[in-house]
Design a protein around this motif. Structure first.
Motif, short mmCIF file in Angstrom:
data_model
loop_
_atom_site.label_atom_id
_atom_site.label_comp_id
_atom_site.label_asym_id
_atom_site.label_seq_id
_atom_site.Cartn_x
_atom_site.Cartn_y
_atom_site.Cartn_z
N ALA A 82 31.68 26.58 32.69
CA ALA A 82 31.80 25.15 32.42
C ALA A 82 30.50 24.58 31.90
CB ALA A 82 32.23 24.42 33.69
N GLU A 83 29.37 25.07 32.46
CA GLU A 83 28.07 24.58 32.01
C GLU A 83 27.75 25.08 30.60
OE1 GLU A 83 25.46 26.03 34.99
OE2 GLU A 83 26.00 24.50 36.49
N ASN A 84 28.16 26.32 30.32
CA ASN A 84 27.82 26.93 29.02
C ASN A 84 28.78 26.54 27.90
OD1 ASN A 84 25.65 28.21 30.15
ND2 ASN A 84 26.79 30.12 30.56
N LYS A 85 29.96 26.08 28.28
CA LYS A 85 30.98 25.82 27.27
C LYS A 85 30.54 24.76 26.28
CE LYS A 85 35.88 24.76 26.77
NZ LYS A 85 37.14 24.45 27.47
N LYS A 86 30.00 23.68 26.81
CA LYS A 86 29.58 22.59 25.92
C LYS A 86 28.45 23.03 25.02
CE LYS A 86 28.19 17.74 26.03
NZ LYS A 86 27.87 16.59 26.89
N PHE A 87 27.48 23.73 25.62
CA PHE A 87 26.37 24.24 24.82
C PHE A 87 26.84 25.21 23.76
CE2 PHE A 87 23.30 27.69 24.21
CZ PHE A 87 22.26 26.99 23.61
N ALA A 88 27.77 26.09 24.13
CA ALA A 88 28.28 27.09 23.18
C ALA A 88 29.01 26.42 22.02
CB ALA A 88 29.21 28.07 23.90
N GLN A 89 29.77 25.39 22.31
CA GLN A 89 30.49 24.68 21.25
C GLN A 89 29.52 24.04 20.26
OE1 GLN A 89 33.00 21.98 23.43
NE2 GLN A 89 34.67 23.47 23.62
N GLN A 90 28.50 23.39 20.80
CA GLN A 90 27.51 22.76 19.93
C GLN A 90 26.77 23.82 19.10
OE1 GLN A 90 25.11 20.57 22.70
NE2 GLN A 90 26.55 18.84 22.82
N ARG A 91 26.43 24.90 19.75
CA ARG A 91 25.72 25.97 19.03
C ARG A 91 26.59 26.55 17.93
NH1 ARG A 91 25.25 31.13 22.43
NH2 ARG A 91 27.45 31.04 21.83
N ASN A 92 27.87 26.81 18.23
CA ASN A 92 28.77 27.40 17.23
C ASN A 92 28.98 26.47 16.05
OD1 ASN A 92 29.05 29.67 18.80
ND2 ASN A 92 30.93 28.99 19.78
N ILE A 93 29.09 25.17 16.32
CA ILE A 93 29.26 24.21 15.23
C ILE A 93 28.03 24.19 14.33
CG2 ILE A 93 29.49 21.75 14.70
CD1 ILE A 93 31.23 21.51 17.22
N SER A 94 26.86 24.24 14.97
CA SER A 94 25.61 24.23 14.19
C SER A 94 25.50 25.49 13.34
CB SER A 94 24.41 24.14 15.14
OG SER A 94 24.46 22.95 15.90
N ILE A 95 25.82 26.64 13.94
CA ILE A 95 25.75 27.90 13.20
C ILE A 95 26.74 27.91 12.04
CG2 ILE A 95 26.19 30.39 13.36
CD1 ILE A 95 25.09 30.27 16.23
N LEU A 96 27.95 27.40 12.31
CA LEU A 96 28.97 27.37 11.26
C LEU A 96 28.53 26.47 10.11
CD1 LEU A 96 31.81 28.11 10.30
CD2 LEU A 96 32.68 26.14 11.57
N PHE A 97 27.96 25.32 10.45
CA PHE A 97 27.52 24.38 9.41
C PHE A 97 26.41 25.00 8.57
CE2 PHE A 97 24.61 21.00 8.06
CZ PHE A 97 25.48 20.26 7.26
N ILE A 98 25.44 25.61 9.24
CA ILE A 98 24.33 26.24 8.51
C ILE A 98 24.84 27.39 7.64
CG2 ILE A 98 22.21 27.59 8.80
CD1 ILE A 98 21.71 25.95 11.37
N THR A 99 25.77 28.16 8.19
CA THR A 99 26.32 29.30 7.43
C THR A 99 27.04 28.82 6.18
OG1 THR A 99 26.61 30.55 9.48
CG2 THR A 99 27.84 31.31 7.55
N VAL A 100 27.83 27.75 6.32
CA VAL A 100 28.56 27.22 5.16
C VAL A 100 27.60 26.70 4.10
CG1 VAL A 100 30.12 25.40 4.41
CG2 VAL A 100 30.65 26.70 6.47
#
Length: 433
Positions: free
Chosen positions: A224-242
C-alpha cells in the motif's frame, strides 16, 4: 469329435480374451477401465488373493542389472542386438552359480524369449517351464512384477503356436490374473503412501499457511505504501520514454530525408547529381517512347575551366560552376531537367522538344553565359561554354546513346573553336563531307 469341439471352444475363448490381454500387454501400465474389469469378471477371471496379502510377503530377491538389461534387449526384437545379447549371455553363464532363484528365473525366461522370437516354440516351452520350478523360491509379490509375469504370456503364445489351446488359455488366464494382482497391489500401496504423505503435507501446509498469512499482512502494508510511489514512478518513466522515442523518431526521419536528398543532389550546385541524372533521364526517354514524343539532350562544358582554377583558385572555380548552374536553371523550362554530370560538365534533358528548338534553347544559354559579368572575381575575359545537342530521333532509343551523341556534338563544338552550339546531326554531316 470331442477334441475338435474343445479346440473350437478354446479358440472362441482366446478371441474373447484378446481385448483383455491388450490391456496387460505391458503390465507396467497399471490402470484398467471399469468395462474391462467387468468383462474379465464375467469370464470367471476374478482374483482370489487381495492386494494386502500380496504385499505382506517378504522382500523381493535382488536381480543383477545386467540380466534386466539383457531382457530389455531381447524384448526389442532387433537383429542388430543379436550379437550383443549373445555376448552378455556368455558372460552371465560364467557367474551362473551365484544367481538366486529370481535371477535364474529371468535367465530361463530370456532363453525362452529368444526361442519364441525364432519361431522355435517347442524349445521355448522347455525353457519357460523351467521357471515354474523356481516359483516357490521367489516371493509371491515379485512374481506379479511385469518382467516375471510375462512368462505366462509367452507360454500362452507358444502353446497356441503348438495348437495346444487349452494350455494357451490357462496361461493367458494366469497372465491376466497376475496383471490384476499387480495392479491391485500397486494401487493399494500407492494409496497407503499417498495417505501418509497427505497427512504430513497437510500439517506442513497448515503451518506454512499461517506463516504466509502473517507475511501477506506485512506485505499488504508495504504494498500500500509502495503502490502510490510506483504509480508515479511508472507514469514519469512512461512520459520520458515517449518523449525520447518521439525525439529519436523525428530525428531519424529527418536524417533519412536528408540522406535521400544528399544522395540525389550535387552539394555544390544543388542540382541533380550524375546518378539521379541517369535515373531520371532513362525515365524521360521511356516516357517519350511510350507517348511517341520528341526528347532532346544538351551537354554543356565550360571552356578553359582549368585555366580559371589555375589562375584564380579553386574557390573562384566553384563560384563559376554555381553561376553556370544558376543560368542553366533559369534557361530551362519547369518540366526540364538540368543536372551536373561532373566537373565542369552539365546536362539538360528537354522532354517534348525537337532538335531545332533544343538547339535554340542551347544557344540562348550560351549567350547568357557569354554576357555574364565576372568582374567581381577580377576575371576580365568573357566566360564561354561549348554545347552539344542530340535528339531522340537520331540515336537508339535509350538515354546512354542519347547522352553519348550529345557528348560527341559537344566535342565537335570544342573542335570548331569553342563558344558555340553544335548539333549531333551537324557533326555527322561534317564527317560525311
Amino acid at each position: 469329435m470331442r477334441h475338435t469341439f474343445f479346440t473350437g471352444i478354446s479358440k472362441s475363448l482366446l478371441l474373447s480374451l484378446c481385448f483383455a490381454s491388450a490391456a496387460f500387454s505391458s503390465i507396467a501400465r497399471p490402470f484398467l477401465g471399469a468395462d474391462e474389469v467387468s468383462a474379465l469378471e464375467n469370464n470367471s477371471l476374478s482374483v482370489s488373493v487381495g492386494p494386502e496379502n500380496i504385499f505382506d510377503n517378504k522382500e523381493p530377491l535382488p536381480v543383477n542389472d545386467r540380466i534386466l538389461s539383457l531382457l530389455s534387449l531381447v524384448q526389442q526384437k532387433s537383429t542388430t542386438n543379436a550379437a550383443k545379447v549373445e555376448d552378455i549371455l556368455l558372460q552371465l553363464e560364467d557367474i551362473n552359480s551365484t544367481f538366486n532363484a529370481a535371477e535364474k528365473y529371468l535367465i530361463f525366461f530370456i532363453h525362452g524369449l529368444i526361442e519364441h522370437y525364432s519361431n522355435n516354440d517347442k524349445q521355448a516351452i522347455i525353457w519357460l517351464e523351467k521357471t515354474l520350478v523356481l516359483r516357490d523360491e521367489i516371493p509371491e509379490k515379485q512374481l506379479y512384477l511385469p518382467e516375471f509375469s510375462e512368462v505366462n504370456l509367452i507360454l500362452a503364445k507358444s502353446f497356441s503356436a503348438q495348437k495346444d489351446f487349452k494350455q494357451a488359455f490357462d496361461y493367458k488366464k494366469k497372465y491376466i490374473r497376475n496383471g490384476y494382482q499387480y495392479f491391485d497391489g500397486t494401487r493399494a500401496e500407492k494409496i497407503k503412501d499417498l495417505n501418509k504423505t497427505y497427512a504430513t503435507d497437510q500439517k506442513i501446509k497448515q503451518n506454512e499457511l499461517l506463516a504466509n498469512q502473517n507475511k501477506i499482512k506485512r506485505l499488504k502494508i508495504i504494498a500500500a505504501e509502495n503502490k502510490k510511489f510506483a504509480q508515479q514512478r511508472n507514469i514519469s518513466i512512461l512520459f520520458i520514454t515517449v518523449v525520447v522515442f518521439l525525439i529519436l523518431l523525428f530525428r531519424q526521419i529527418k536524417v533519412k530525408k536528408k540522406l535521400r536528398y544528399l544522395a540525389k543532389i550535387d552539394s555544390l550546385t544543388n542540382l541533380y547529381n550524375r546518378r539521379t541524372l541517369f535515373e531520371k533521364g532513362a525515365q524521360a526517354v521511356g516516357k517519350a517512347i511510350d507517348e511517341k514524343q520528341s526528347l532532346s539532350v544538351i551537354l554543356l562544358d565550360i571552356d578553359f575551366f582549368k585555366n580559371i582554377n589555375d589562375n584564380y583558385g579553386h574557390d573562384v572555380g566553384d563560384e563559376i560552376i554555381k553561376i553556370i548552374a544558376q543560368l542553366g536553371s533559369e534557361t530551362m523550362r519547369s518540366r526540364d531537367l538540368f543536372a551536373r554530370l561532373g566537373g565542369e560538365e552539365f546536362v539538360g534533358v528537354l522532354p517534348g522538344v525537337g532538335c531545332a528548338e533544343a538547339k535554340a534553347i542551347a544557344e540562348r544559354l550560351r549567350e547568357k553565359v557569354a554576357n555574364k559579368d565576372l568582374s567581381e572575381f577580377n576575371i576580365k575575359q568573357n566566360l564561354t561554354v561549348s554545347i552539344g545537342v542530340a535528339c531522340l530521333e537520331q540515336v537508339a532509343p535509350n538515354f546512354d546513346d542519347l547522352l553519348n551523341a550529345a557528348d560527341i556534338a559537344m566535342y565537335s563544338a570544342k573542335g570548331n573553336g569553342r563558344n558555340q552550339v553544335c548539333q549531333f546531326k551537324d557533326q555527322t554531316q561534317d564527317n560525311n563531307d
